[in-house]
Design a protein around this motif. Structure first.
Motif, PDB file in Angstrom:
ATOM      1  N   ASP A   1       0.696  -1.877   0.028  1.00 30.68           N
ATOM      2  CA  ASP A   1       0.197  -0.103  -0.092  1.00 30.68           C
ATOM      3  C   ASP A   1       1.210   1.089   0.184  1.00 30.68           C
ATOM      4  O   ASP A   1       0.247   1.883  -0.261  1.00 30.68           O
ATOM      5  N   PHE A   2       2.142   1.180   0.743  1.00 27.14           N
ATOM      6  CA  PHE A   2       2.583   2.054   1.507  1.00 27.14           C
ATOM      7  C   PHE A   2       3.922   2.178   0.699  1.00 27.14           C
ATOM      8  O   PHE A   2       4.549   0.964   1.190  1.00 27.14           O
ATOM      9  N   ALA A   3       5.031   2.764   0.232  1.00 28.28           N
ATOM     10  CA  ALA A   3       6.575   2.561   0.250  1.00 28.28           C
ATOM     11  C   ALA A   3       7.448   4.189   0.074  1.00 28.28           C
ATOM     12  O   ALA A   3       6.558   5.141   0.099  1.00 28.28           O
ATOM     13  N   PHE A   4       8.648   4.099   0.930  1.00 26.86           N
ATOM     14  CA  PHE A   4       9.391   5.311   1.229  1.00 26.86           C
ATOM     15  C   PHE A   4      10.642   4.552   0.939  1.00 26.86           C
ATOM     16  O   PHE A   4      11.343   3.686   1.678  1.00 26.86           O
ATOM     17  N   VAL A   5      11.520   5.830   0.010  1.00 26.11           N
ATOM     18  CA  VAL A   5      12.589   5.413  -0.614  1.00 26.11           C
ATOM     19  C   VAL A   5      13.707   6.838  -0.089  1.00 26.11           C
ATOM     20  O   VAL A   5      13.278   7.781  -0.558  1.00 26.11           O
ATOM     21  N   ASP A   6      14.576   6.321   0.747  1.00 24.76           N
ATOM     22  CA  ASP A   6      15.512   7.679   1.479  1.00 24.76           C
ATOM     23  C   ASP A   6      17.231   6.358   1.445  1.00 24.76           C
ATOM     24  O   ASP A   6      17.529   6.057   2.090  1.00 24.76           O
ATOM     25  N   ALA A   7      17.356   5.678   0.174  1.00 25.54           N
ATOM     26  CA  ALA A   7      18.531   5.436  -0.012  1.00 25.54           C
ATOM     27  C   ALA A   7      19.882   5.895  -1.059  1.00 25.54           C
ATOM     28  O   ALA A   7      18.757   7.262  -1.058  1.00 25.54           O
ATOM     29  N   ASP A   8      20.714   5.100  -1.477  1.00 23.38           N
ATOM     30  CA  ASP A   8      21.058   5.450  -2.250  1.00 23.38           C
ATOM     31  C   ASP A   8      20.847   6.908  -4.025  1.00 23.38           C
ATOM     32  O   ASP A   8      19.858   5.686  -4.178  1.00 23.38           O
ATOM     33  N   LYS A   9      21.228   6.928  -3.587  1.00 24.46           N
ATOM     34  CA  LYS A   9      20.426   8.310  -4.743  1.00 24.46           C
ATOM     35  C   LYS A   9      20.180   7.919  -6.348  1.00 24.46           C
ATOM     36  O   LYS A   9      19.473   8.326  -7.168  1.00 24.46           O
ATOM     37  N   GLY A  10      21.501   7.065  -6.798  1.00 18.41           N
ATOM     38  CA  GLY A  10      22.165   7.087  -7.831  1.00 18.41           C
ATOM     39  C   GLY A  10      20.898   5.729  -8.572  1.00 18.41           C
ATOM     40  O   GLY A  10      20.976   5.301  -9.928  1.00 18.41           O
ATOM     41  N   ASN A  11      20.446   5.033  -7.168  1.00 17.51           N
ATOM     42  CA  ASN A  11      19.935   3.861  -7.989  1.00 17.51           C
ATOM     43  C   ASN A  11      17.754   4.291  -7.296  1.00 17.51           C
ATOM     44  O   ASN A  11      17.274   4.187  -7.980  1.00 17.51           O
ATOM     45  N   TYR A  12      17.601   5.677  -7.089  1.00 15.25           N
ATOM     46  CA  TYR A  12      16.692   6.186  -7.252  1.00 15.25           C
ATOM     47  C   TYR A  12      15.225   5.314  -8.511  1.00 15.25           C
ATOM     48  O   TYR A  12      14.472   4.531  -8.082  1.00 15.25           O
ATOM     49  N   TRP A  13      15.240   5.487  -9.567  1.00 18.48           N
ATOM     50  CA  TRP A  13      14.493   5.450 -10.621  1.00 18.48           C
ATOM     51  C   TRP A  13      14.969   3.588 -10.914  1.00 18.48           C
ATOM     52  O   TRP A  13      13.832   2.660 -10.970  1.00 18.48           O
ATOM     53  N   ASN A  14      16.037   2.916 -10.185  1.00 19.16           N
ATOM     54  CA  ASN A  14      15.932   1.385 -10.421  1.00 19.16           C
ATOM     55  C   ASN A  14      14.701   0.685  -9.268  1.00 19.16           C
ATOM     56  O   ASN A  14      14.376   0.045  -9.572  1.00 19.16           O
ATOM     57  N   TYR A  15      15.487   1.639  -8.088  1.00 13.90           N
ATOM     58  CA  TYR A  15      13.766   1.151  -7.114  1.00 13.90           C
ATOM     59  C   TYR A  15      12.187   1.430  -7.873  1.00 13.90           C
ATOM     60  O   TYR A  15      11.685   0.948  -7.200  1.00 13.90           O
ATOM     61  N   HIS A  16      12.589   2.730  -8.815  1.00 16.95           N
ATOM     62  CA  HIS A  16      10.861   3.259  -8.952  1.00 16.95           C
ATOM     63  C   HIS A  16      10.086   2.229  -9.870  1.00 16.95           C
ATOM     64  O   HIS A  16       9.232   1.859  -9.592  1.00 16.95           O
ATOM     65  N   GLU A  17      11.687   1.592 -10.684  1.00 16.78           N
ATOM     66  CA  GLU A  17      11.110  -0.200 -11.679  1.00 16.78           C
ATOM     67  C   GLU A  17      10.211  -0.537 -10.637  1.00 16.78           C
ATOM     68  O   GLU A  17       8.461  -1.199 -11.307  1.00 16.78           O
ATOM     69  N   ARG A  18      10.652  -1.095  -9.347  1.00 22.94           N
ATOM     70  CA  ARG A  18      10.557  -1.879  -8.426  1.00 22.94           C
ATOM     71  C   ARG A  18       9.218  -2.040  -7.469  1.00 22.94           C
ATOM     72  O   ARG A  18       8.835  -2.462  -7.594  1.00 22.94           O
ATOM     73  N   MET A  19       9.166  -0.044  -7.664  1.00 26.81           N
ATOM     74  CA  MET A  19       8.226   0.227  -6.714  1.00 26.81           C
ATOM     75  C   MET A  19       7.422   0.057  -7.643  1.00 26.81           C
ATOM     76  O   MET A  19       5.482  -0.336  -6.861  1.00 26.81           O
TER      77      MET A  19
END
Length: 236
Positions: free
Chosen positions: A148-166
């Motif tokens: 239902d909810f996600a919070f991302v505050d990790a290495d900024k270089g992977n934000y888009w990679n995290y987004h694709e998985r989210m």
């Protein structure tokens, strides 16, 4: 750093300290639960204390969690656990949070406070780099579209990679929040005005902001709370 701060203030990119204190003292601190206050103070002396979620940003997150009636959450980047504790305090008793961080040592700073608050059983902490941990979650098809909810505050270089998985892990209508998306105001400054310790992630943040703004899969609100928060609702 002083010249950098003056530049931001002259461009209207920073709230004055007095105005920010007003917001905190009037609207945030009086409503901050005691366990969060205790964890914030416990984190203040850490050498990387600036990594912690700001309490005003946390207040907005708590509202979002309530609005989506979050029962299953995921957090990428835990640090000492302020945002994690906030989520655990906000979601219902029988709900769960998957928390991923490469460093359990900093999580241990907040863990005694999380346990004292009675919400440790809501948390599944995974000590790992985030991408393999997210991919592992996706190997179980039951996890797809289940958060239902996600919070991302990790290495900024992977934000888009995290987004694709989210976009695979979140349900349609679920919300993901990306922290530090204004990167101390450096996103609009020329490189010579950016402090050395902020230069590494300036361009990755700028690129991520462009990509997420153009992503038709999400509804986006880029809030200037804390250090900037890109708030995305999955549309399909």
């Amino acid at each position: 750093m002083e010249q950098y701060t003056k530049t931001l203030l002259s461009k209207g990119l920073l709230q004055s300290e007095d105005l920010y204190q007003y917001i905190l003292e009037t609207s945030v601190y009086p409503r901050e639960p005691e366990p969060l206050k205790e964890l914030r103070h416990a984190t203040a002396g850490h050498p990387r204390a600036r990594m912690a979620t700001s309490p005003d940003a946390g207040q907005l997150m708590a509202m979002l969690l309530k609005l989506v009636n979050a029962k299953k959450a995921i957090e990428v980047g835990v640090y000492t656990g302020y945002s994690l504790l906030l989520t655990a305090l906000t979601i219902p008793e029988d709900c769960k949070i998957t928390a991923i961080d490469v460093n359990r040592e900093t999580f241990e700073i907040g863990l005694p406070i999380i346990k004292k608050a009675g919400v440790a059983d809501k948390i599944d902490f995974i000590e790992s780099e985030a991408l393999p941990a997210l991919d592992q979650l996706l190997q179980n098809t039951e996890n797809e579209g289940s958060f239902d909810f996600a919070f991302v505050d990790a290495d900024k270089g992977n934000y888009w990679n995290y987004h694709e998985r989210m976009m695979k892990l979140l349900k349609v209508g679920g919300v993901v929040v990306y922290d530090n998306t204004l990167w101390s105001g450096t996103v609009i400054l020329s490189d010579e005005l950016v402090p050395e310790n902020l230069k590494q992630w300036k361009e990755p943040i700028i690129e991520f902001n462009k990509l997420v703004a153009a992503d038709p899969r999400v509804q986006l609100s880029h809030a200037s709370v804390g250090d900037g928060m890109a708030i995305c609702t999955r549309l399909y």
